[in-house]
Write an enzyme that holds these catalytic residues in place. Structure first.
Site, PDB file in Angstrom:
ATOM      1  N   HIS A 153      -2.141  -7.199   6.378  1.00 28.74           N
ATOM      2  CA  HIS A 153      -2.326  -8.617   6.669  1.00 28.74           C
ATOM      3  C   HIS A 153      -1.141  -9.401   6.102  1.00 28.74           C
ATOM      4  O   HIS A 153      -0.569  -9.019   5.080  1.00 28.74           O
ATOM      5  CB  HIS A 153      -3.631  -9.086   6.015  1.00 28.74           C
ATOM      6  CG  HIS A 153      -4.105 -10.421   6.466  1.00 28.74           C
ATOM      7  ND1 HIS A 153      -3.569 -11.606   5.992  1.00 28.74           N
ATOM      8  CD2 HIS A 153      -5.085 -10.775   7.349  1.00 28.74           C
ATOM      9  CE1 HIS A 153      -4.197 -12.617   6.552  1.00 28.74           C
ATOM     10  NE2 HIS A 153      -5.117 -12.151   7.375  1.00 28.74           N
ATOM     11  N   LEU A 202      -8.598  -7.764  -5.803  1.00 33.14           N
ATOM     12  CA  LEU A 202      -7.540  -8.675  -6.254  1.00 33.14           C
ATOM     13  C   LEU A 202      -7.528  -9.918  -5.372  1.00 33.14           C
ATOM     14  O   LEU A 202      -7.286  -9.822  -4.167  1.00 33.14           O
ATOM     15  CB  LEU A 202      -6.184  -7.971  -6.197  1.00 33.14           C
ATOM     16  CG  LEU A 202      -4.961  -8.845  -6.489  1.00 33.14           C
ATOM     17  CD1 LEU A 202      -4.986  -9.349  -7.926  1.00 33.14           C
ATOM     18  CD2 LEU A 202      -3.674  -8.080  -6.210  1.00 33.14           C
TER      19      LEU A 202
END
Length: 338
Positions: A230, A126
């Site tokens: 992240h 993605l």
């Protein structure tokens, strides 16, 4: 109009640009001509396959701006991971050290190398280009895969996972990998990440510690990032959690990012999706819905504000949207609230 469709061979230049833009830690899109072209070819073959169950298929989609022809992002589904190459994770568990005679009882966290997710399906690859991160583009690119899962469930496992990108520094280094590199490897994080992305995983089996790792022995920096994502991945994680995905303690072996999972029938967008017959006409303002046709090789999906009656068996689409989805009046589509 933004439309999702299966990737084609002539999308290669755009896919290469996306691979470069995605940066370190995005192992499913290595910056490698041969492997990217192989991914496209494998996807085309997967869409054309006649299958009765999940196997070694990978379905790669792109988000296209139909006005300009620009490819704005990509996402994918793997039918069954680990059938060809070993699929590694660490599982975060506990062991107890106790002595009744000394009155000592201590619980210790450990990381154990495993292949527990072999055979399950995976949401992967993605990436939405930064300049296109607006409106519902990100949600469509991610969540339209649930419409595909709902429509073609026989092609996938009952359980599906998503590996979330872990913490890495601006130079591409991972605090978790730095500890492993110091004690077991002589390979930096970007190199190890890239080797895995191109399918060269033998070094993992050869060099990765075979016994459980005591988390308390890791550096403080490595301990701090276990199970963390992240900064740019936080929205994607929140989206999946809202769909019913949760973590069971599995983390990536390189950056220690979490893996989340769900049973397909429990995913909110799958559970709430429904098939409706198309009417062509003017559309009243309503709520944002994802809409897909029910074709395999000709799969198309987009989003639109619709006024969907809960008990209706029909949905009205503007002619332009019906054309973009390649459907006519009387054809079936699948819809689900964004």
């Amino acid at each position: 109009m933004m439309v999702i469709r299966p990737i084609r061979a002539d999308d290669y230049p755009a896919l290469y640009d996306i691979a470069v833009e995605s940066g370190h830690g995005f192992t499913s899109l290595p910056v490698n001509d041969e492997l990217l072209m192989r991914k496209i070819s494998r996807s085309e073959q997967s869409f054309s396959k006649n299958v009765s169950g999940p196997g070694d298929e990978g379905y790669l989609f792109v988000l296209e701006d139909t006005e300009t022809g620009e490819i704005c992002g990509t996402s994918a589904l793997e039918a069954a991971v680990g059938l060809d190459d070993a699929f590694y994770h660490y599982h975060l568990g506990k062991v107890v050290h106790s002595s009744r005679s000394l009155g000592v009882y201590k619980t210790v966290d450990i990381l154990t190398l495993c292949n527990d997710y072999t055979g399950v399906s995976e949401l992967c690859t993605l990436f939405l280009r930064e300049k296109r991160r607006e409106k519902n583009n990100g949600r469509l690119l991610s969540k339209m895969r649930f419409l595909f899962l709902a429509e073609f469930s026989y092609r996938f496992s009952e359980r599906i996972i998503a590996e979330m990108r872990g913490v890495s520094n601006t130079d591409g280094s991972s605090p978790f990998w730095q500890w492993l590199q110091e004690h077991f490897f002589s390979v930096d994080f970007p190199t190890a990440d890239y080797l895995t992305g191109i399918g060269q995983k033998v070094f993992i089996a050869e060099l990765m510690p075979k016994y459980p790792i005591y988390v308390s022995l890791l550096s403080k920096q490595a301990q701090a990032v276990i199970g963390q994502v992240h900064e740019k991945t936080k929205p994607a994680l929140a989206l999946l959690q809202a769909e019913g995905f949760s973590s069971r303690g599995y983390v990536d072996i390189f950056d220690a990012g979490p893996t989340v999972e769900a049973r397909v029938e429990h995913i909110r967008s799958v559970r709430n999706s429904k098939r409706l017959q198309v009417l062509i006409g003017e559309v009243k303002q309503g709520q944002p819905y994802m809409i897909s046709n029910t074709q395999l090789e000709g799969f198309r999906a987009t989003w639109l504000e619709l006024d969907v009656n809960e008990h209706s068996e029909h949905v009205t689409l503007p002619a332009a949207v019906a054309a973009a989805l390649d459907v006519n009046a009387g054809d079936w589509v699948r819809v689900s609230r964004i």
